[in-house]
Enzyme design. Structure first.
Site, PDB file in Angstrom:
ATOM      1  N   ARG A  31     -10.509  -9.149   3.992  1.00  0.00           N
ATOM      2  CA  ARG A  31      -9.789 -10.204   3.255  1.00  0.00           C
ATOM      3  C   ARG A  31      -9.752 -11.467   4.114  1.00  0.00           C
ATOM      4  NH1 ARG A  31      -8.022 -13.826   0.331  1.00  0.00           N
ATOM      5  NH2 ARG A  31      -5.978 -13.799  -0.692  1.00  0.00           N
TER       6      ARG A  31
ATOM      7  N   GLU B 162      14.511  19.536   4.565  1.00  0.00           N
ATOM      8  CA  GLU B 162      14.612  20.261   5.839  1.00  0.00           C
ATOM      9  C   GLU B 162      15.633  19.594   6.766  1.00  0.00           C
ATOM     10  OE1 GLU B 162      13.253  23.099   7.318  1.00  0.00           O
ATOM     11  OE2 GLU B 162      12.556  23.686   5.338  1.00  0.00           O
TER      12      GLU B 162
END
Length: 692
Positions: A325, A443
């Site tokens: 880009r 978790e």
């Protein structure tokens, strides 16, 4: 079993496709193939290529651009894909023991394709299998073949249930699993929503006389494998649509006096005799607790690996985009790649270094966990084994927060660094952000988990203060604390950027920082207790500004230490030492820079120069790493089919790839009959049609 990919280096490590990225790739001062072979090894590279090739050739895994699957359809497809992975038999049980690092490699490959697939496979095979292997005994090994044949589909849950041993013992020999109230229900269990037939359930074990022996794991059947209807007494259901990972069916469960055989207890830590007597091979309760902690770490270690996957994918997309880009430049006629701007470099390249450092740490911590689990399986009941369990628990509890937050921040930075194209769903950065998000909470919530690590460190300091005990741990992660008093006397003495470009500088600073935070947290804890706070209140009051940064700094130090040792070992090829050293130094100094306020507050830094040297060293390293960033991306990026991002494809043909994908999804080519009227667009249309 799928045969491994054949062929030499050309087939295993094909050359880059020619295109706009050639200029950046040519700047590297090292051979990316040599780095790949050093980092992974030929066998691992071949293993990963075998997986990716199988997925790309299988119609079940075909990408469907623009397809917006319903929740039910996506979950059905994900289940079928998971089933197909087991049919491919990429990794046998024998291979797992022979080459344990292939286990996280398989999970990472699946995670690169789809996070939902990786987590579904992981929960079924590894988390459940690890629980059976590390917590069960010979009588439970019958479940192992059922895992790989999918005869039973599995999940893993910890909750506030009770398991009472039923009487009369000699007649029924059963436990009764019971959720005492709605608050004891377990939510968000992966695979439980629709597909799981069995669960490893952690419940408080009560024996006759109402004596409680704490949490113990049980294998409980929750559904009929043929009908998938709930078993009697089990209330189970699906949580519904989520922000991400919607291919995974997260569920909830409650148990109403569910009877399970006595043999359902995974009994390596403790058992109940037919007469109802509790027995354990561990006489020391603290030792038994330490071993059980290590057994709970497999899920968190796996999340660490999955977070690294998400960061790798985001970096591959953003850096390839940034190298192609072009925007603005020194003259009106000349535009330069946005990667040439120091701002873009300092936004992205530290996360590239983090991906490498955390990836190495995740592998090393997994091998530590394997060592621990092999000790359990062999019946090792030594004090070292118990201490190893506690140390792994402390490391895993902090590594999940560090990795998931680093990935979260890195993906967002990548999204913004790609501008509007990063916001386009097909470029996958939004999906990565949403799929990574649950890593921060399942978790264990990250902030809560960090208290486990700070408690571990505080528990080591107390004997030192009282009795002068030495700091020693099986993995040596805390051994540096033996020099605790002398480390606190040190100051930052580096005066130039050139002297700062080494991770050894950050290592010395991190050791001081951990010692400083440990001392401050210990003093704050004792101050709270002296003022009348209970132990519970005192620890909570210490967590925000003391315990939390202590745990993060300790884990960052451990990651930096292990990566530093890895890249400075004698076997590193001379041609790779410079690039690996820069990655190590960049991650270490960038991570350290975020603690600058603490370094000044504690007196390790003084004056303006220390902060300026650190900041300028990070910028200098970003500039150096930029020159080899594209070959470094090549090592962590999967094939284009798996990466599935038009702006991140290896060709670097940014606008061709992007326009082709946009037009294909929007069906513009079929409708825009007026385009050929503009001669300038004829070759473009023809090129796009040939690509599609």
């Amino acid at each position: 079993m799928v045969p491994p990919v054949e062929g030499g280096d050309a087939a295993l490590l094909p050359e880059f496709p020619r295109g706009p990225l050639d200029a950046y790739r040519a700047r590297a001062s090292f051979s990316w193939k040599e780095l790949a072979l050093f980092t992974e090894g030929e066998d691992m590279l071949r293993f990963k290529k075998t997986i990716f090739s199988a997925l790309e050739k299988d119609p079940l895994f075909a990408r469907s651009p623009g397809a917006d699957l319903s929740l039910e359809k996506y979950r059905e497809l994900n289940f079928l894909r998971c089933k197909r992975i087991f049919e491919y038999d990429f990794l046998s049980v024998e291979d797992m023991f022979k080459s344990p690092l292939k286990v996280p490699a398989l999970i990472q490959c699946l995670g690169m394709y789809d996070s939902s697939l990786a987590v579904k496979y992981l929960l079924h095979s590894l988390v459940f299998g690890s629980a059976v292997y590390s917590s069960g005994s010979e009588r439970h090994l019958t479940y192992i073949p059922k895992i790989f044949s999918m005869e039973a589909y599995l999940c893993h849950t910890r909750t506030e249930m009770f398991a009472n041993y039923n009487q009369p013992f000699s007649l029924v020999q059963e436990f009764i699993i019971h959720s005492p109230d709605f608050e004891a229900a377990k939510f968000w269990v992966g695979n439980m929503g629709k597909t799981a037939t069995h669960a490893v359930v952690f419940a408080k074990l009560h024996v006759p006389g109402d004596q409680c022996h704490g949490l113990h794991p049980f294998i409980v059947q929750i559904r009929d494998p043929k009908t998938l209807l709930p078993m009697p007494g089990v209330m189970v259901g699906d949580m519904g649509k989520k922000l991400g990972q919607n291919g995974l069916d997260n569920g909830f469960a409650m148990f109403h006096k569910v009877r399970v055989p006595r043999q359902s207890l995974l009994n390596r830590m403790g058992d109940v005799t037919p007469e109802g007597t509790y027995v354990s091979p561990f006489k020391d309760v603290r030792q038994r607790f330490g071993v059980s902690l290590g057994g709970l770490s497999s899920g968190r270690v796996s999340i660490l690996s999955l977070a690294v996957v998400n960061l790798k994918l985001a970096m591959a997309i953003a850096l390839r985009f940034s190298a192609t880009r072009r925007q603005f430049g020194p003259t009106e006629e000349e535009e330069i790649a946005v990667l040439e701007y120091p701002m873009q470099q300092c936004r992205l390249l530290p996360y590239l270094a983090a991906a490498y450092a955390l990836d190495h740490f995740s592998k090393s911590l997994f091998l530590d966990l394997v060592e621990f689990q092999r000790g359990l399986a062999s019946g090792d009941r030594s004090a070292r084994q118990a201490e190893l369990g506690r140390e792994i628990h402390a490391l895993a509890s902090a590594s999940k927060p560090l990795a998931s937050w680093t990935a979260q921040q890195g993906i967002q930075e990548c999204r913004e660094a790609c501008g509007g194209h990063g916001y386009l769903a097909m470029n996958r950065l939004g999906v990565l952000r949403d799929d990574n998000d649950p890593n921060c909470t399942y978790e264990g919530d990250n902030n809560v988990l960090l208290q486990q690590t700070s408690n571990y460190l505080l528990g080591l300091l107390a004997p030192r203060v009282q009795d002068g005990a030495c700091f020693r741990s099986p993995l040596k992660s805390v051994d540096f604390l033996d020099a605790y008093p002398s480390i606190l006397d040190q100051k930052f003495e580096v005066s130039s950027v050139a002297d700062c470009l080494d991770s050894a500088v950050a290592l010395a600073a991190y050791k001081w920082l951990v010692c400083y935070l440990l001392r401050e947290t210990y003093q704050k804890l004792n101050q709270e207790k002296r003022s009348g706070s209970s132990d519970f209140e005192a620890r909570n009051n210490c967590q925000v500004s003391h315990g939390r940064p202590l745990a993060l700094a300790f884990l960052e130090l451990t990651v930096v230490q292990r990566f530093h040792e890895h890249v400075h070992q004698p076997c590193v090829p001379p041609s790779l030492r410079a690039v690996l050293g820069r990655l190590s130094a960049l991650y270490a100094l960038w991570s350290l820079s975020r603690h600058a306020a603490l370094l000044y507050r504690g007196g390790y830094f003084s004056g303006e120069q220390a902060g300026e040297v650190l900041e300028n060293a990070v910028l200098a390293l970003c500039s150096q790493v930029k020159r080899c960033s594209l070959p470094l991306v090549r090592l962590i990026a999967p094939p284009d089919f798996v990466l599935d991002s038009p702006i991140g494809r290896a060709t670097g043909e940014l606008y061709k790839n992007l326009w082709g994908a946009v037009l294909q999804e929007s069906k513009v080519l079929e409708r825009a009959s007026w385009w050929p009227e503009f001669s300038v667009n004829k070759p473009v249309i023809g090129s796009l049609k040939s690509k599609l």
